[in-house]
Motif scaffolding. Structure first.
Motif, PDB file in Angstrom:
ATOM      1  N   LYS A 175       0.815  -1.213   0.000  1.00 51.52           N
ATOM      2  CA  LYS A 175       0.000   0.000   0.000  1.00 51.52           C
ATOM      3  C   LYS A 175       0.849   1.265   0.000  1.00 51.52           C
ATOM      4  CE  LYS A 175      -4.092  -1.958   2.148  1.00 51.52           C
ATOM      5  NZ  LYS A 175      -5.032  -1.848   3.277  1.00 51.52           N
ATOM      6  N   HIS A 176       2.129   1.140   0.269  1.00 54.64           N
ATOM      7  CA  HIS A 176       3.030   2.291   0.319  1.00 54.64           C
ATOM      8  C   HIS A 176       4.278   1.972  -0.492  1.00 54.64           C
ATOM      9  CE1 HIS A 176       0.633   4.006   3.562  1.00 54.64           C
ATOM     10  NE2 HIS A 176       0.585   2.779   4.058  1.00 54.64           N
ATOM     11  N   ARG A 220       0.553   9.002  -8.759  1.00 55.86           N
ATOM     12  CA  ARG A 220      -0.006   7.753  -8.227  1.00 55.86           C
ATOM     13  C   ARG A 220      -1.035   7.193  -9.192  1.00 55.86           C
ATOM     14  NH1 ARG A 220      -3.617   7.258  -2.707  1.00 55.86           N
ATOM     15  NH2 ARG A 220      -3.717   4.988  -2.695  1.00 55.86           N
ATOM     16  N   HIS A 221      -1.901   8.044  -9.707  1.00 56.51           N
ATOM     17  CA  HIS A 221      -2.918   7.610 -10.664  1.00 56.51           C
ATOM     18  C   HIS A 221      -2.270   7.071 -11.946  1.00 56.51           C
ATOM     19  CE1 HIS A 221      -6.576   7.521 -13.018  1.00 56.51           C
ATOM     20  NE2 HIS A 221      -5.970   8.255 -13.936  1.00 56.51           N
ATOM     21  N   GLN A 222      -1.312   7.803 -12.481  1.00 56.11           N
ATOM     22  CA  GLN A 222      -0.642   7.403 -13.726  1.00 56.11           C
ATOM     23  C   GLN A 222       0.089   6.070 -13.571  1.00 56.11           C
ATOM     24  OE1 GLN A 222      -0.494   8.882 -16.774  1.00 56.11           O
ATOM     25  NE2 GLN A 222      -1.749  10.638 -16.240  1.00 56.11           N
ATOM     26  N   VAL A 223       0.785   5.910 -12.454  1.00 57.14           N
ATOM     27  CA  VAL A 223       1.595   4.712 -12.232  1.00 57.14           C
ATOM     28  C   VAL A 223       0.725   3.487 -11.972  1.00 57.14           C
ATOM     29  CG1 VAL A 223       3.205   3.652 -10.595  1.00 57.14           C
ATOM     30  CG2 VAL A 223       3.661   5.928 -11.474  1.00 57.14           C
ATOM     31  N   SER A 224      -0.327   3.656 -11.188  1.00 56.32           N
ATOM     32  CA  SER A 224      -1.112   2.496 -10.760  1.00 56.32           C
ATOM     33  C   SER A 224      -2.165   2.063 -11.773  1.00 56.32           C
ATOM     34  CB  SER A 224      -1.776   2.783  -9.422  1.00 56.32           C
ATOM     35  OG  SER A 224      -2.690   3.839  -9.563  1.00 56.32           O
ATOM     36  N   LEU A 238      -3.203  -4.087  -9.102  1.00 55.81           N
ATOM     37  CA  LEU A 238      -3.243  -4.305  -7.659  1.00 55.81           C
ATOM     38  C   LEU A 238      -4.598  -3.874  -7.123  1.00 55.81           C
ATOM     39  CD1 LEU A 238       0.238  -2.886  -6.601  1.00 55.81           C
ATOM     40  CD2 LEU A 238      -0.412  -5.283  -6.817  1.00 55.81           C
ATOM     41  N   LYS A 239      -4.983  -4.430  -5.989  1.00 54.86           N
ATOM     42  CA  LYS A 239      -6.248  -4.066  -5.366  1.00 54.86           C
ATOM     43  C   LYS A 239      -6.242  -2.597  -4.935  1.00 54.86           C
ATOM     44  CE  LYS A 239      -9.468  -5.683  -1.846  1.00 54.86           C
ATOM     45  NZ  LYS A 239      -9.706  -6.688  -0.819  1.00 54.86           N
ATOM     46  N   TYR A 240      -5.097  -2.150  -4.399  1.00 49.81           N
ATOM     47  CA  TYR A 240      -4.953  -0.768  -3.946  1.00 49.81           C
ATOM     48  C   TYR A 240      -3.816  -0.094  -4.710  1.00 49.81           C
ATOM     49  CZ  TYR A 240      -7.627  -2.460   0.041  1.00 49.81           C
ATOM     50  OH  TYR A 240      -8.583  -3.021   0.831  1.00 49.81           O
ATOM     51  N   ALA A 241      -4.023   1.152  -5.050  1.00 49.21           N
ATOM     52  CA  ALA A 241      -2.953   1.942  -5.660  1.00 49.21           C
ATOM     53  C   ALA A 241      -2.010   2.348  -4.534  1.00 49.21           C
ATOM     54  CB  ALA A 241      -3.515   3.168  -6.347  1.00 49.21           C
ATOM     55  N   PRO A 242      -0.734   2.034  -4.648  1.00 47.74           N
ATOM     56  CA  PRO A 242       0.186   2.369  -3.556  1.00 47.74           C
ATOM     57  C   PRO A 242       0.358   3.880  -3.399  1.00 47.74           C
ATOM     58  CG  PRO A 242       1.380   1.445  -5.417  1.00 47.74           C
ATOM     59  CD  PRO A 242      -0.068   1.345  -5.739  1.00 47.74           C
TER      60      PRO A 242
END
Length: 146
Positions: free
Chosen positions: A58-59, A87-91, A96-100
């Motif tokens: 998550k981090h 964060r949006h662009q990378v994830s 993954l369930k959560y964007a880190p």
């Protein structure tokens, strides 16, 4: 419970390493393409040398350095200011369930390498290395006489 105990004592898991490397590649790609529309951030060419992730993924901490080491603090401020968009662009394609949550830190590796080079070039260290080499050569010669 057993998996948590195991991952705490033995370093990052294979999954953490794999996800961190994918994040590093995606972050470097986003920064290189200039997908974040911040004029201040786009004036920097930023190297993403390493990413580490928490055990729950998550981090993520990205270790960065602007090209040439100029404007480090300004680049860090720009990255932190654009953290949500990065964060949006990378994830987007991570799966993954959560964007880190992304955290940015300056990479001190380059400074430590310079310090090591400076130490190894010190005349006293060079003398120690030369005397160690002479002692090793003498010991090797002594072994051949047996």
């Amino acid at each position: 419970m057993c998996a948590k105990r195991f991952s705490q004592g033995s370093g990052p898991s294979q999954r953490q390493l794999r996800v961190a490397e994918v994040i590093r590649h995606k972050l470097a790609e986003v920064l290189a393409r200039g997908d974040v529309h911040d004029p201040e951030l786009s004036r920097f060419s930023i190297t993403v040398s390493e990413v580490t992730t928490s055990p729950d993924l998550k981090h993520a901490t990205a270790y960065v350095m602007p090209l040439g080491g100029q404007g480090e603090q300004d680049a860090l401020k720009a990255l932190r200011r654009n953290k949500a968009e990065l964060r949006h662009q990378v994830s987007r394609d991570l799966g993954l369930k959560y964007a880190p949550d992304l955290k940015f830190e300056l990479d001190g590796t380059f400074d430590r390498m310079d310090d090591a080079r400076r130490i190894f070039n010190d005349p006293r260290v060079q003398a120690d290395i030369a005397s160690d080499d002479d002692a090793t050569d003498g010991a090797a010669d002594g072994d051949d006489d047996r």
